[in-house]
Motif scaffolding. Structure first.
Motif, PDB file in Angstrom:
ATOM      1  N   GLU A 102      -2.479   0.468  -4.567  1.00 10.23           N
ATOM      2  CA  GLU A 102      -3.819  -0.006  -4.232  1.00 10.23           C
ATOM      3  C   GLU A 102      -4.252   0.515  -2.863  1.00 10.23           C
ATOM      4  N   ALA A 103      -3.349   0.505  -1.922  1.00  5.26           N
ATOM      5  CA  ALA A 103      -3.682   1.031  -0.593  1.00  5.26           C
ATOM      6  C   ALA A 103      -4.066   2.500  -0.687  1.00  5.26           C
ATOM      7  N   ASN A 104      -3.300   3.265  -1.428  1.00  6.44           N
ATOM      8  CA  ASN A 104      -3.607   4.684  -1.584  1.00  6.44           C
ATOM      9  C   ASN A 104      -4.920   4.888  -2.328  1.00  6.44           C
ATOM     10  N   PHE A 141      -7.877   4.360  -0.004  1.00  7.00           N
ATOM     11  CA  PHE A 141      -7.975   5.497   0.911  1.00  7.00           C
ATOM     12  C   PHE A 141      -8.573   6.710   0.204  1.00  7.00           C
ATOM     13  N   ASP A 161       1.240  -3.385  -1.534  1.00  7.65           N
ATOM     14  CA  ASP A 161       0.691  -2.767  -2.741  1.00  7.65           C
ATOM     15  C   ASP A 161       0.407  -1.298  -2.446  1.00  7.65           C
ATOM     16  N   ARG A 176     -11.616  -0.972   5.261  1.00  7.14           N
ATOM     17  CA  ARG A 176     -10.441  -1.230   6.086  1.00  7.14           C
ATOM     18  C   ARG A 176      -9.876  -2.629   5.873  1.00  7.14           C
ATOM     19  N   LEU A 193      -7.986  -2.343   2.671  1.00 12.76           N
ATOM     20  CA  LEU A 193      -6.805  -1.513   2.921  1.00 12.76           C
ATOM     21  C   LEU A 193      -5.732  -2.311   3.650  1.00 12.76           C
ATOM     22  N   ALA A 194      -6.131  -3.065   4.652  1.00 15.03           N
ATOM     23  CA  ALA A 194      -5.168  -3.864   5.413  1.00 15.03           C
ATOM     24  C   ALA A 194      -4.511  -4.913   4.520  1.00 15.03           C
ATOM     25  N   ALA A 197      -4.023  -4.698   1.275  1.00 16.39           N
ATOM     26  CA  ALA A 197      -3.074  -4.017   0.393  1.00 16.39           C
ATOM     27  C   ALA A 197      -1.817  -3.622   1.157  1.00 16.39           C
ATOM     28  N   GLN A 198      -1.989  -3.200   2.393  1.00 19.00           N
ATOM     29  CA  GLN A 198      -0.823  -2.830   3.201  1.00 19.00           C
ATOM     30  C   GLN A 198       0.063  -4.043   3.473  1.00 19.00           C
ATOM     31  N   ARG A 199      -0.551  -5.166   3.796  1.00 19.89           N
ATOM     32  CA  ARG A 199       0.227  -6.378   4.089  1.00 19.89           C
ATOM     33  C   ARG A 199       0.999  -6.869   2.866  1.00 19.89           C
TER      34      ARG A 199
END
Length: 388
Positions: free
Chosen positions: A331-333, A336, A328, A317, A320-321, A323-325
């Motif tokens: 990368e986020a996908n 996951f 990207d 997580r 993931l956070a 990459a979301q910020r």
């Protein structure tokens, strides 16, 4: 077990998934109910079958009851019977969909006498809760209309709120009302509680002891169920899950059978929102085993929830956070999807053995001979079934 960190093992050890008593009875389609040798003849035998699921998985410590299907002379005796088998009695489910008086509604009916009958049924269910030690009264309403102009939709919402207010007022300390929704069937033009928003509006007007129940099979095709999970957790109104799978409508199939990835996505949002092992968010199965044996069908179901919970716990997580910020997307996908594609079954098998459980609960149950024993023992009487 390297994939299962101590934190993940601790979370898994706490997981509890309530079983529905009716899943152990005969059920079928609207055309045919298929009988199975050894089907329980009464609620006591349903509890005995449910206890087998917990014995082999340590995942199912409680059993939900359906009233009047599970009426007995003494709920004290049923409660003792359950506890002697290592399980407890859980959610009490009401039934206002199998009585001729409810053809045009129950809690929403135009006739005050019919509404009175439906309200009194729910008050009787609360009396059962006092005897069983149950916390939740779950209400699903098969109410609505088939044709435009048939019913006053606004008036029905008003009458529903009035009826729920009276039921809610009877709840004891520590008890809750949980309102389930379903987008269609058996009413086809409009349903009185068709979606999470309607359920939320009704329970929000009642108070803190009223919550929403989310049945994973009760949505239109293409619905983003995990978004609803997120929103209800965010609002503090997700009271319980009914886990099952659907291909077309309200199929009530083994959870994860139709779309394991959807189950993973839902459980990720449960974890993200603080709903995993949260006593305020109850996990329950709501399934009908039409062609498969009931006990192993429930074992398969709880194991599917456990497996997808494990995969969801593997999501990094923090990464993931980040990459979301940064925006990207790929990368986020990847983060996951890497968790979803991780095969956790060998690690779970090893972990079960370390806890004194069978590595393969399905195989262990099959080898126990339980199904053959109940087929031989349960002769005579009336087999329990959907609506019986």
């Amino acid at each position: 077990m390297s994939v299962l960190t101590p934190e993940i093992q601790s979370a898994l050890a706490q997981q509890a998934i309530e079983l529905p008593s009716w899943a152990f009875g005969n059920s079928g389609t609207r055309f045919k109910v298929f009988g199975t040798p050894g089907t329980p003849r009464d609620p006591f035998e349903k509890i005995a079958d449910a206890a087998q699921v917990h014995k082999y998985t340590a995942l199912a410590p409680s059993v939900a009851l359906h009233i009047p299907w599970d009426l007995v002379d003494s709920f004290d005796d049923l409660r003792t019977h359950a506890e002697d088998l290592g399980v407890t009695l859980g959610t009490i489910n009401s039934n206002t969909f199998q009585d001729d008086d409810y053809k045009f509604g129950a809690l929403t009916h135009e006739d005050a006498a019919v509404r009175r009958k439906a309200i009194d049924h729910h008050l009787a269910c609360i009396d059962v809760m006092h005897a069983t030690g149950s916390r939740d009264l779950k209400i699903w309403l098969a109410e609505g209309s088939n044709y435009p102009g048939q019913a006053d939709m606004r008036g029905r919402q008003d009458r529903l709120q009035e009826s729920l207010q009276e039921i809610y007022a009877r709840l004891g300390d520590g008890q809750r009302l949980v309102l389930e929704y379903k987008f269609f069937e058996p009413a086809f033009y409009h349903t009185d509680v068709p979606d999470w928003g309607t359920s939320y509006a009704q329970v929000a007007a009642l108070g803190d002891k009223a919550m929403v129940c989310l049945d994973t099979g009760h949505h239109a095709p293409g619905t983003n169920i995990e978004f609803i999970v997120m929103q209800l957790l965010r609002l503090g109104k997700l009271g319980s899950f009914d886990f099952n799978s659907r291909f077309y409508a309200d199929d009530d199939l083994i959870v994860g059978a139709a779309d394991p990835f959807q189950l993973f996505r839902i459980l990720f949002e449960v974890i993200r929102g603080g709903g995993l092992n949260n006593p305020d968010v109850a996990f329950m199965l709501d399934q009908c085993h039409n062609v498969e044996d009931k006990v192993p069908g429930q074992i398969r179901s709880v194991l599917n929830v456990q497996e997808m919970t494990t995969r969801a716990l593997l999501v990094d997580r923090d990464a993931l956070a980040a990459a979301q910020r940064s925006g990207d997307v790929l990368e986020a996908n990847r983060i996951f999807m890497d968790a979803f594609y991780t095969d956790v079954r060998p690690a779970l098998a090893e972990w079960r053995e370390s806890r004194g459980l069978p590595a393969d609960p399905m195989r262990a149950f099959a080898d126990s001979g339980y199904l053959a024993r109940i087929a031989a023992d349960r002769v005579g009487g009336v087999q329990a079934g959907w609506g019986a």
